[in-house]
Motif scaffolding. Sequence first.
Motif, PDB file in Angstrom:
ATOM      1  N   ARG A  88       4.220  -3.641  -6.542  1.00 18.78           N
ATOM      2  CA  ARG A  88       4.392  -3.317  -5.123  1.00 18.78           C
ATOM      3  C   ARG A  88       4.327  -1.800  -4.890  1.00 18.78           C
ATOM      4  N   SER A  89       5.316  -1.202  -4.219  1.00 15.97           N
ATOM      5  CA  SER A  89       5.210   0.207  -3.829  1.00 15.97           C
ATOM      6  C   SER A  89       5.142   1.140  -5.034  1.00 15.97           C
ATOM      7  N   GLU A  90       5.880   0.822  -6.106  1.00 13.99           N
ATOM      8  CA  GLU A  90       5.839   1.673  -7.295  1.00 13.99           C
ATOM      9  C   GLU A  90       4.443   1.688  -7.902  1.00 13.99           C
ATOM     10  N   ALA A  91       3.807   0.525  -7.972  1.00 18.92           N
ATOM     11  CA  ALA A  91       2.443   0.451  -8.499  1.00 18.92           C
ATOM     12  C   ALA A  91       1.470   1.172  -7.577  1.00 18.92           C
ATOM     13  N   LEU A  92       1.654   0.993  -6.277  1.00 20.79           N
ATOM     14  CA  LEU A  92       0.782   1.646  -5.296  1.00 20.79           C
ATOM     15  C   LEU A  92       0.850   3.159  -5.431  1.00 20.79           C
ATOM     16  N   PHE A  93       2.059   3.701  -5.483  1.00 26.15           N
ATOM     17  CA  PHE A  93       2.217   5.150  -5.554  1.00 26.15           C
ATOM     18  C   PHE A  93       1.605   5.717  -6.833  1.00 26.15           C
ATOM     19  N   GLU A  94       1.850   5.049  -7.968  1.00 30.53           N
ATOM     20  CA  GLU A  94       1.330   5.557  -9.235  1.00 30.53           C
ATOM     21  C   GLU A  94      -0.188   5.423  -9.311  1.00 30.53           C
ATOM     22  N   LEU A  95      -0.737   4.344  -8.765  1.00 28.85           N
ATOM     23  CA  LEU A  95      -2.197   4.194  -8.731  1.00 28.85           C
ATOM     24  C   LEU A  95      -2.815   5.298  -7.877  1.00 28.85           C
ATOM     25  N   GLY A  96      -2.223   5.541  -6.709  1.00 30.39           N
ATOM     26  CA  GLY A  96      -2.747   6.573  -5.825  1.00 30.39           C
ATOM     27  C   GLY A  96      -2.707   7.951  -6.457  1.00 30.39           C
ATOM     28  N   TYR A 142       1.999  -7.226  -3.049  1.00 32.75           N
ATOM     29  CA  TYR A 142       2.309  -7.372  -1.623  1.00 32.75           C
ATOM     30  C   TYR A 142       2.028  -8.802  -1.136  1.00 32.75           C
ATOM     31  N   GLU A 143       1.804  -9.695  -2.104  1.00 32.03           N
ATOM     32  CA  GLU A 143       1.543 -11.116  -1.831  1.00 32.03           C
ATOM     33  C   GLU A 143       0.306 -11.308  -0.946  1.00 32.03           C
ATOM     34  N   LEU A 144      -0.712 -10.483  -1.203  1.00 32.17           N
ATOM     35  CA  LEU A 144      -1.972 -10.580  -0.473  1.00 32.17           C
ATOM     36  C   LEU A 144      -3.031 -11.179  -1.386  1.00 32.17           C
ATOM     37  N   VAL A 145      -3.723 -12.183  -0.898  1.00 35.73           N
ATOM     38  CA  VAL A 145      -4.768 -12.837  -1.680  1.00 35.73           C
ATOM     39  C   VAL A 145      -5.970 -13.102  -0.793  1.00 35.73           C
ATOM     40  N   GLU A 146      -7.089 -13.440  -1.441  1.00 39.44           N
ATOM     41  CA  GLU A 146      -8.335 -13.821  -0.777  1.00 39.44           C
ATOM     42  C   GLU A 146      -8.764 -12.792   0.272  1.00 39.44           C
ATOM     43  N   ALA A 147      -9.067 -13.229   1.485  1.00 39.91           N
ATOM     44  CA  ALA A 147      -9.625 -12.317   2.495  1.00 39.91           C
ATOM     45  C   ALA A 147      -8.665 -11.189   2.837  1.00 39.91           C
ATOM     46  N   ASP A 151      -9.562  -7.169   2.484  1.00 38.99           N
ATOM     47  CA  ASP A 151      -9.469  -6.219   3.600  1.00 38.99           C
ATOM     48  C   ASP A 151      -8.498  -5.090   3.274  1.00 38.99           C
ATOM     49  N   ALA A 152      -7.356  -5.447   2.703  1.00 45.33           N
ATOM     50  CA  ALA A 152      -6.348  -4.443   2.374  1.00 45.33           C
ATOM     51  C   ALA A 152      -6.838  -3.511   1.264  1.00 45.33           C
ATOM     52  N   ALA A 153      -7.564  -4.061   0.290  1.00 44.50           N
ATOM     53  CA  ALA A 153      -8.098  -3.240  -0.794  1.00 44.50           C
ATOM     54  C   ALA A 153      -9.115  -2.232  -0.261  1.00 44.50           C
ATOM     55  N   ARG A 154      -9.946  -2.659   0.671  1.00 42.95           N
ATOM     56  CA  ARG A 154     -10.920  -1.743   1.277  1.00 42.95           C
ATOM     57  C   ARG A 154     -10.213  -0.650   2.061  1.00 42.95           C
ATOM     58  N   PHE A 155      -9.139  -1.022   2.721  1.00 44.92           N
ATOM     59  CA  PHE A 155      -8.324  -0.064   3.469  1.00 44.92           C
ATOM     60  C   PHE A 155      -7.725   0.968   2.519  1.00 44.92           C
ATOM     61  N   LEU A 156      -7.209   0.509   1.386  1.00 45.85           N
ATOM     62  CA  LEU A 156      -6.616   1.395   0.392  1.00 45.85           C
ATOM     63  C   LEU A 156      -7.654   2.340  -0.204  1.00 45.85           C
ATOM     64  N   ARG A 157      -8.778   1.787  -0.631  1.00 47.96           N
ATOM     65  CA  ARG A 157      -9.822   2.604  -1.248  1.00 47.96           C
ATOM     66  C   ARG A 157     -10.359   3.647  -0.267  1.00 47.96           C
ATOM     67  N   SER A 158     -10.569   3.233   0.980  1.00 47.00           N
ATOM     68  CA  SER A 158     -11.087   4.161   1.994  1.00 47.00           C
ATOM     69  C   SER A 158     -10.105   5.304   2.240  1.00 47.00           C
ATOM     70  N   LEU A 189       0.625   3.911   3.605  1.00 47.90           N
ATOM     71  CA  LEU A 189      -0.090   2.787   3.009  1.00 47.90           C
ATOM     72  C   LEU A 189       0.879   1.676   2.621  1.00 47.90           C
ATOM     73  N   ASP A 190       2.022   2.057   2.070  1.00 48.24           N
ATOM     74  CA  ASP A 190       3.031   1.071   1.687  1.00 48.24           C
ATOM     75  C   ASP A 190       3.525   0.296   2.904  1.00 48.24           C
ATOM     76  N   ARG A 191       3.794   0.998   3.986  1.00 43.26           N
ATOM     77  CA  ARG A 191       4.258   0.321   5.210  1.00 43.26           C
ATOM     78  C   ARG A 191       3.188  -0.612   5.748  1.00 43.26           C
ATOM     79  N   ALA A 192       1.938  -0.135   5.714  1.00 38.46           N
ATOM     80  CA  ALA A 192       0.838  -0.959   6.228  1.00 38.46           C
ATOM     81  C   ALA A 192       0.655  -2.224   5.392  1.00 38.46           C
ATOM     82  N   LEU A 193       0.685  -2.082   4.079  1.00 38.11           N
ATOM     83  CA  LEU A 193       0.494  -3.238   3.203  1.00 38.11           C
ATOM     84  C   LEU A 193       1.675  -4.197   3.270  1.00 38.11           C
TER      85      LEU A 193
END
Length: 217
Positions: A88-96, A142-147, A151-158, A189-193
């Motif tokens: 979740r947020s810990e993984a997001l922050f470290e990846l970023g 963040y319990e996000l799967v499939e579509a 969408d969220a991954a594209r948002f993150l990468r962008s 990004l964490d709040r959005a996801l």
Amino acid sequence: MPSKTRKPPARPRAGLSRKAVVDTGATLVDRDGFEQLTMASLAKELGIALPSLYAHVRSLEHLRQQIAALATGELGLRMSEAIEGRARSEALFELGRAYRAYALQHPGRYVASFTAVDTTDPEQLEAGMRCIRCITAVMRGYELVEAAATDAARFLRSSLHGFVSIERIEGFAHPRSREGSFEALLLALDRALSTWPSDSKPVATGATRTKSKKSSR
């Protein structure tokens, strides 16, 4: 009339491998810029004659693709190590943070990773998939799967790519700390996801609502 003598094919210089050629090319693009790389400049850096270089890489385009494969693999490894054991947020922050650090430490390679893609190279494709798997793992936190996950991954990468691309060219003129702004981005990004809709259905805009009303008349 005597026949023309054909030149023998270039032979690899003893002790010089393709890996050494690609590694040196990667060093050059980080130092001088991706667009400044030429076969001549690489041959000069290696201390070999230009024809000898073609025994290791077919062309400038091939060289750039090999650098892209190297860079994508390195970035994927950085992100994989960064999120290991985190969620979740810990993984997001470290990846970023890992993503930004790589882009700043290796600006030429970073550019190569998304501008010299070879969709026929298994090595480069596998490296790209490793990056995607890292981002997908963050989405699962963040319990996000499939579509919704796509969408969220594209948002993150962008978001990450946009920030580091501006930062690389010194585009942030305000004295506010860039580290502070990047951490604020990660928090946003964490709040959005955290509130991302699981069905990821597109929200109707004014234009689409108007069109929908007209079609229902």
